[in-house]
Design a protein around this motif. Structure first.
Motif, PDB file in Angstrom:
ATOM      1  N   ASP A   1      47.950  69.908 -34.366  1.00 41.45           N
ATOM      2  CA  ASP A   1      46.745  69.253 -33.863  1.00 41.45           C
ATOM      3  C   ASP A   1      46.998  67.889 -33.235  1.00 41.45           C
ATOM      4  OD1 ASP A   1      44.968  71.343 -34.710  1.00 41.45           O
ATOM      5  OD2 ASP A   1      45.247  70.625 -36.763  1.00 41.45           O
ATOM      6  N   SER A   2      48.262  67.462 -33.167  1.00 39.37           N
ATOM      7  CA  SER A   2      48.558  66.149 -32.585  1.00 39.37           C
ATOM      8  C   SER A   2      49.916  66.183 -31.894  1.00 39.37           C
ATOM      9  CB  SER A   2      48.565  65.066 -33.662  1.00 39.37           C
ATOM     10  OG  SER A   2      49.709  65.210 -34.494  1.00 39.37           O
ATOM     11  N   LEU A   3      50.159  65.187 -31.051  1.00 42.62           N
ATOM     12  CA  LEU A   3      51.451  65.089 -30.364  1.00 42.62           C
ATOM     13  C   LEU A   3      52.592  64.892 -31.362  1.00 42.62           C
ATOM     14  CD1 LEU A   3      50.619  62.945 -27.205  1.00 42.62           C
ATOM     15  CD2 LEU A   3      51.080  65.390 -27.323  1.00 42.62           C
ATOM     16  N   ASN A   4      52.350  64.133 -32.431  1.00 43.47           N
ATOM     17  CA  ASN A   4      53.396  63.917 -33.440  1.00 43.47           C
ATOM     18  C   ASN A   4      53.785  65.225 -34.117  1.00 43.47           C
ATOM     19  OD1 ASN A   4      53.744  61.188 -32.978  1.00 43.47           O
ATOM     20  ND2 ASN A   4      52.153  60.621 -34.437  1.00 43.47           N
ATOM     21  N   GLU A   5      52.803  66.034 -34.481  1.00 41.21           N
ATOM     22  CA  GLU A   5      53.093  67.342 -35.084  1.00 41.21           C
ATOM     23  C   GLU A   5      53.837  68.227 -34.095  1.00 41.21           C
ATOM     24  OE1 GLU A   5      49.318  68.865 -36.313  1.00 41.21           O
ATOM     25  OE2 GLU A   5      49.164  67.507 -38.002  1.00 41.21           O
ATOM     26  N   LEU A   6      53.446  68.155 -32.833  1.00 42.81           N
ATOM     27  CA  LEU A   6      54.099  68.952 -31.798  1.00 42.81           C
ATOM     28  C   LEU A   6      55.562  68.550 -31.648  1.00 42.81           C
ATOM     29  CD1 LEU A   6      53.865  71.061 -29.561  1.00 42.81           C
ATOM     30  CD2 LEU A   6      52.982  69.278 -28.060  1.00 42.81           C
ATOM     31  N   ARG A   7      55.838  67.256 -31.605  1.00 45.16           N
ATOM     32  CA  ARG A   7      57.219  66.754 -31.489  1.00 45.16           C
ATOM     33  C   ARG A   7      58.116  67.288 -32.604  1.00 45.16           C
ATOM     34  NH1 ARG A   7      54.752  61.713 -30.075  1.00 45.16           N
ATOM     35  NH2 ARG A   7      55.218  61.219 -27.918  1.00 45.16           N
ATOM     36  N   GLU A   8      57.561  67.354 -33.800  1.00 43.34           N
ATOM     37  CA  GLU A   8      58.331  67.784 -34.966  1.00 43.34           C
ATOM     38  C   GLU A   8      58.707  69.257 -34.921  1.00 43.34           C
ATOM     39  OE1 GLU A   8      55.997  66.739 -38.389  1.00 43.34           O
ATOM     40  OE2 GLU A   8      56.130  64.594 -37.945  1.00 43.34           O
ATOM     41  N   ARG A   9      57.998  70.060 -34.104  1.00 38.77           N
ATOM     42  CA  ARG A   9      58.207  71.511 -34.136  1.00 38.77           C
ATOM     43  C   ARG A   9      58.779  72.073 -32.843  1.00 38.77           C
ATOM     44  NH1 ARG A   9      53.059  73.736 -37.012  1.00 38.77           N
ATOM     45  NH2 ARG A   9      54.030  75.725 -36.544  1.00 38.77           N
ATOM     46  N   LEU A  10      59.254  71.224 -31.952  1.00 35.85           N
ATOM     47  CA  LEU A  10      59.775  71.684 -30.657  1.00 35.85           C
ATOM     48  C   LEU A  10      61.021  72.535 -30.809  1.00 35.85           C
ATOM     49  CD1 LEU A  10      59.393  68.432 -28.548  1.00 35.85           C
ATOM     50  CD2 LEU A  10      58.042  70.513 -28.355  1.00 35.85           C
ATOM     51  N   PRO A  11      61.256  73.470 -29.915  1.00 36.48           N
ATOM     52  CA  PRO A  11      60.314  73.988 -28.923  1.00 36.48           C
ATOM     53  C   PRO A  11      59.280  74.903 -29.579  1.00 36.48           C
ATOM     54  CG  PRO A  11      62.341  75.248 -28.818  1.00 36.48           C
ATOM     55  CD  PRO A  11      62.534  74.174 -29.867  1.00 36.48           C
ATOM     56  N   VAL A  12      58.104  74.994 -28.978  1.00 39.59           N
ATOM     57  CA  VAL A  12      57.040  75.859 -29.470  1.00 39.59           C
ATOM     58  C   VAL A  12      56.826  76.944 -28.416  1.00 39.59           C
ATOM     59  CG1 VAL A  12      54.652  75.970 -30.254  1.00 39.59           C
ATOM     60  CG2 VAL A  12      55.992  73.906 -30.681  1.00 39.59           C
ATOM     61  N   ARG A  13      57.012  78.174 -28.803  1.00 37.91           N
ATOM     62  CA  ARG A  13      56.978  79.308 -27.873  1.00 37.91           C
ATOM     63  C   ARG A  13      55.633  80.041 -27.907  1.00 37.91           C
ATOM     64  NH1 ARG A  13      61.578  78.268 -25.041  1.00 37.91           N
ATOM     65  NH2 ARG A  13      63.311  77.942 -26.438  1.00 37.91           N
ATOM     66  N   ASN A  14      55.293  80.657 -26.771  1.00 35.69           N
ATOM     67  CA  ASN A  14      54.145  81.565 -26.644  1.00 35.69           C
ATOM     68  C   ASN A  14      52.818  80.923 -27.031  1.00 35.69           C
ATOM     69  OD1 ASN A  14      55.837  83.722 -25.788  1.00 35.69           O
ATOM     70  ND2 ASN A  14      56.420  84.036 -27.924  1.00 35.69           N
ATOM     71  N   ILE A  15      52.469  79.885 -26.280  1.00 29.46           N
ATOM     72  CA  ILE A  15      51.205  79.181 -26.476  1.00 29.46           C
ATOM     73  C   ILE A  15      50.253  79.528 -25.332  1.00 29.46           C
ATOM     74  CG2 ILE A  15      50.112  76.897 -26.550  1.00 29.46           C
ATOM     75  CD1 ILE A  15      51.667  77.644 -29.089  1.00 29.46           C
ATOM     76  N   ALA A  16      49.031  79.852 -25.676  1.00 26.72           N
ATOM     77  CA  ALA A  16      48.004  80.141 -24.675  1.00 26.72           C
ATOM     78  C   ALA A  16      47.486  78.821 -24.101  1.00 26.72           C
ATOM     79  CB  ALA A  16      46.862  80.927 -25.309  1.00 26.72           C
ATOM     80  N   SER A  17      47.385  78.766 -22.777  1.00 28.48           N
ATOM     81  CA  SER A  17      46.880  77.570 -22.098  1.00 28.48           C
ATOM     82  C   SER A  17      45.962  77.994 -20.960  1.00 28.48           C
ATOM     83  CB  SER A  17      48.044  76.742 -21.557  1.00 28.48           C
ATOM     84  OG  SER A  17      48.662  77.414 -20.478  1.00 28.48           O
TER      85      SER A  17
END
Length: 125
Positions: A21-37
């Motif tokens: 839910d945040s950029l910080n959480e996203l940074r911690e889990r990179l790369p993140v695959r198969n996201i709907a946009s």
């Protein structure tokens, strides 16, 4: 196993469905695959996509494989991989299914698997 279509949303989920839910959480889990946009804007150098997070992501035309930029339309759903988040919060995307990865753990540079080392950025003198 069936071959996936590049950029397809089949099998994709949202960031919130993944608990991000945040950029910080996203940074911690990179790369993140198969996201709907959803495509928010198409410009000469790529596509800005809404990820339902603080910032839109940039899908640079060099990370679209053989998919032509002029085939992408505003409002269209795309499956993307999130490859990086810069210190300033810019999100780097690639179309899902291209097998792109982070380069040496640096989230600001991404390369295609088995890329030619001579294609990397060179330092200016």
């Amino acid at each position: 196993k069936e071959k996936s279509i590049i950029g397809s949303t089949d099998g994709c989920s949202t960031l919130s469905e993944r608990g991000i839910d945040s950029l910080n959480e996203l940074r911690e889990r990179l790369p993140v695959r198969n996201i709907a946009s959803h495509v928010r804007n198409v410009v000469d150098f790529g596509v800005f996509a809404d990820l339902n997070i603080e910032e839109d992501g940039l899908l640079h035309r060099s990370k679209m494989g053989s998919v032509p930029l002029d085939s992408i339309m505003v409002g269209q759903e795309l499956g993307v991989d999130i490859l990086g988040v810069s210190d300033s919060g810019k999100i780097s995307l690639a179309l899902s299914g291209l097998n792109l990865h982070l380069d040496d753990g640096d989230s600001s540079k991404c390369t295609i698997s088995k890329a030619n080392p001579s294609s990397r950025k060179r330092r200016r003198k």
